[in-house]
Motif scaffolding. Structure first.
Motif, mmCIF file in Angstrom:
data_model
loop_
_atom_site.group_PDB
_atom_site.id
_atom_site.type_symbol
_atom_site.label_atom_id
_atom_site.label_comp_id
_atom_site.label_asym_id
_atom_site.label_seq_id
_atom_site.Cartn_x
_atom_site.Cartn_y
_atom_site.Cartn_z
ATOM 1 N N TYR A 18 59.450 17.125 -5.845
ATOM 2 C CA TYR A 18 60.788 16.882 -5.312
ATOM 3 C C TYR A 18 61.825 17.113 -6.408
ATOM 4 O O TYR A 18 62.821 17.811 -6.202
ATOM 5 N N TYR A 21 61.912 20.997 -7.194
ATOM 6 C CA TYR A 21 62.366 21.943 -6.171
ATOM 7 C C TYR A 21 63.576 21.479 -5.366
ATOM 8 O O TYR A 21 64.301 22.309 -4.829
ATOM 9 N N CYS A 22 63.795 20.189 -5.239
ATOM 10 C CA CYS A 22 64.775 19.677 -4.279
ATOM 11 C C CYS A 22 65.989 18.987 -4.889
ATOM 12 O O CYS A 22 67.062 18.979 -4.302
ATOM 13 N N ILE A 67 61.002 22.003 4.892
ATOM 14 C CA ILE A 67 60.654 22.391 3.522
ATOM 15 C C ILE A 67 60.057 23.784 3.525
ATOM 16 O O ILE A 67 60.425 24.627 2.716
ATOM 17 N N ASP A 68 59.140 24.041 4.446
ATOM 18 C CA ASP A 68 58.461 25.330 4.507
ATOM 19 C C ASP A 68 59.454 26.468 4.755
ATOM 20 O O ASP A 68 59.474 27.445 4.025
ATOM 21 N N PRO A 82 66.519 27.130 0.608
ATOM 22 C CA PRO A 82 65.451 28.032 0.161
ATOM 23 C C PRO A 82 64.215 27.917 1.043
ATOM 24 O O PRO A 82 63.901 26.847 1.564
ATOM 25 N N TRP A 84 60.888 27.436 0.877
ATOM 26 C CA TRP A 84 59.913 27.001 -0.117
ATOM 27 C C TRP A 84 58.505 27.443 0.228
ATOM 28 O O TRP A 84 57.688 27.649 -0.665
ATOM 29 N N SER A 87 57.958 30.619 -1.552
ATOM 30 C CA SER A 87 57.866 30.383 -2.993
ATOM 31 C C SER A 87 56.521 29.767 -3.364
ATOM 32 O O SER A 87 55.870 30.199 -4.312
ATOM 33 N N PHE A 88 56.107 28.755 -2.604
ATOM 34 C CA PHE A 88 54.827 28.110 -2.880
ATOM 35 C C PHE A 88 53.674 29.093 -2.700
ATOM 36 O O PHE A 88 52.716 29.079 -3.469
ATOM 37 N N LYS A 105 51.442 20.839 -0.850
ATOM 38 C CA LYS A 105 52.694 20.671 -1.595
ATOM 39 C C LYS A 105 53.797 20.160 -0.676
ATOM 40 O O LYS A 105 54.521 19.218 -1.000
ATOM 41 N N GLU A 106 53.919 20.797 0.485
ATOM 42 C CA GLU A 106 54.969 20.402 1.425
ATOM 43 C C GLU A 106 54.760 18.972 1.904
ATOM 44 O O GLU A 106 55.715 18.202 2.006
#
Length: 118
Positions: A18, A21-22, A67-68, A82, A84, A87-88, A105-106
């Motif tokens: 978090y 990335y956030c 998030i995804d 973004p 993510w 990116s992930f 991760k998400e």
């Protein structure tokens, strides 16, 4: 196939991701006051109000979808966030475990955001 299981040992990992990335947009505390939020054209959502604004229910699956960002449904709201999930996926070394790693991760981030609810 259900959601991947994230164990208590991964709780710190959710917070670390978090922050990585956030938090630049959503802030360390999740209130939408991150270091770059003032420079964005859209108002960054206050993540601490997700449960309150959803009749007392924290919709973890919707947070994971937001998030995804790769799915057409944008429950997060504005598509300026973004993506993510992409990116992930690029960070994954083993293509066989790619989607599971992305899902974990998400989920870890979404579970951390759950702890920010007020």
């Amino acid at each position: 196939m259900g959601q991947p299981t994230v164990y208590a040992a991964d709780a710190n990992q959710g917070k670390e991701m978090y922050v990585q990335y956030c938090s630049s947009c959503h802030g360390q505390d999740g209130k939408g006051n991150g270091s770059v939020s003032a420079f964005l054209k859209v108002k960054v959502p206050d993540l601490t109000l997700l449960k309150k604004n959803n009749k007392g229910i924290y919709a973890e699956d919707e947070v994971i979808v937001a998030i995804d960002g790769r799915r057409k449904l944008r429950s997060h709201g504005d598509p300026k966030m973004p993506v993510w999930g992409e990116s992930f996926s690029r960070e994954v070394k083993d293509p066989k475990s790619g989607e599971v790693t992305v899902d974990l991760k998400e989920k870890a981030i979404a579970e951390y955001v759950a702890t920010l609810q007020r």
